[in-house]
Design a protein around this motif. Sequence first.
Motif, short mmCIF file in Angstrom:
data_model
loop_
_atom_site.label_atom_id
_atom_site.label_comp_id
_atom_site.label_asym_id
_atom_site.label_seq_id
_atom_site.Cartn_x
_atom_site.Cartn_y
_atom_site.Cartn_z
N GLU A 88 0.77 -1.23 0.36
CA GLU A 88 -0.39 -0.12 0.30
C GLU A 88 1.38 1.67 -0.08
O GLU A 88 0.20 2.09 -0.81
CB GLU A 88 -1.23 -0.47 1.26
CG GLU A 88 -1.68 1.41 1.06
CD GLU A 88 -2.48 1.09 2.69
OE1 GLU A 88 -2.92 2.74 3.32
OE2 GLU A 88 -2.57 0.68 3.64
N THR A 89 2.27 1.11 0.88
CA THR A 89 2.13 2.60 1.03
C THR A 89 3.50 2.89 -0.24
O THR A 89 4.07 4.47 -0.10
CB THR A 89 3.46 2.06 2.49
OG1 THR A 89 4.42 1.09 2.21
CG2 THR A 89 2.51 1.85 3.65
N ALA A 90 3.20 2.54 -1.15
CA ALA A 90 4.48 2.49 -2.58
C ALA A 90 3.28 3.35 -3.44
O ALA A 90 3.43 3.29 -4.60
CB ALA A 90 4.90 1.08 -3.22
N TYR A 91 1.43 3.35 -3.22
CA TYR A 91 0.96 4.29 -3.84
C TYR A 91 0.83 5.58 -3.33
O TYR A 91 0.16 5.47 -1.71
CB TYR A 91 0.37 3.71 -3.79
CG TYR A 91 0.26 2.55 -5.06
CD1 TYR A 91 0.02 2.06 -6.50
CD2 TYR A 91 0.81 0.85 -3.93
CE1 TYR A 91 0.60 1.08 -6.98
CE2 TYR A 91 0.91 -0.78 -5.01
CZ TYR A 91 1.12 -0.19 -6.50
OH TYR A 91 1.49 -1.38 -7.24
N VAL A 97 0.04 11.91 3.76
CA VAL A 97 1.34 13.25 4.02
C VAL A 97 2.03 12.77 5.38
O VAL A 97 3.01 13.51 5.32
CB VAL A 97 0.82 14.78 4.52
CG1 VAL A 97 -0.27 15.27 3.09
CG2 VAL A 97 -0.35 14.84 5.85
N ALA A 98 1.93 12.11 6.60
CA ALA A 98 2.13 11.68 6.97
C ALA A 98 3.39 10.43 7.15
O ALA A 98 4.38 10.34 7.78
CB ALA A 98 1.31 11.37 8.76
N GLY A 99 3.14 10.01 6.09
CA GLY A 99 4.13 9.29 5.72
C GLY A 99 3.83 7.80 5.78
O GLY A 99 2.76 7.40 6.51
N ARG A 100 5.06 7.04 5.36
CA ARG A 100 4.74 5.67 5.22
C ARG A 100 4.58 4.85 6.53
O ARG A 100 3.99 3.49 7.18
CB ARG A 100 5.96 4.85 4.40
CG ARG A 100 5.65 3.19 4.54
CD ARG A 100 7.06 2.66 3.43
NE ARG A 100 7.26 1.20 3.38
CZ ARG A 100 8.06 -0.01 3.77
NH1 ARG A 100 8.89 0.84 3.85
NH2 ARG A 100 7.84 -1.28 3.50
N THR A 101 5.79 5.57 7.50
CA THR A 101 5.85 4.53 9.33
C THR A 101 4.38 4.61 10.07
O THR A 101 3.47 3.72 10.64
CB THR A 101 6.64 5.46 9.84
OG1 THR A 101 7.90 6.11 9.08
CG2 THR A 101 6.06 5.39 11.78
#
Length: 180
Positions: A88-91, A97-101
């Motif tokens: 998911e976090t690749a898209y 806005v808060a990012g992948r973590t």
Amino acid sequence: MRARLDHDRTVQELLGRAAWCRAVAGGFAYPEASQRRALIGALDRLAVNGWRAGARSLRGAFFARGADELAATYLRLFGPGGTCSLHETAYGDGRRVAGRTRELADVSGFYRAFGFEIASAQPDLPDHIGTELEFYSLLLVKEAYAVAQLLRQERRVTRRARARFLECHLGRWIGALGAA
């Protein structure tokens, strides 16, 4: 009598959708022999339980090619440096806005809230499409149980979580994966 039939139909529909999600999740695992056998079994059970056309179509798509060709295609598409990410976090989109973590923490929070644990045998990140589909399947099973046991509050909580998970996670990026 009619209420009981509607009740039973709702439970069967939820369980059917759960089985479908679980089978599709299995299709996103590396196509080794044991995984292929498990997927064939899942699709065959779906075909018997009213999902014949979809199960047949999916089975044909996965097994039209030989094992070696399927593995090579999987690696070309989804392996390291592949053309499509299964995470998911690749898209990205404007809401991340808060990012992948933060996204991984949010997904993990859903999992913890419903007692879902990632398998330790072949662990992947929480945002893997197969993991998210398996979790969604679990939510469907929990909702079916709540319906069967007439647990209104539990059904409401599970239904709300399912809608929120689709809105914030699975439903937000699965279209982008499909397009990729």
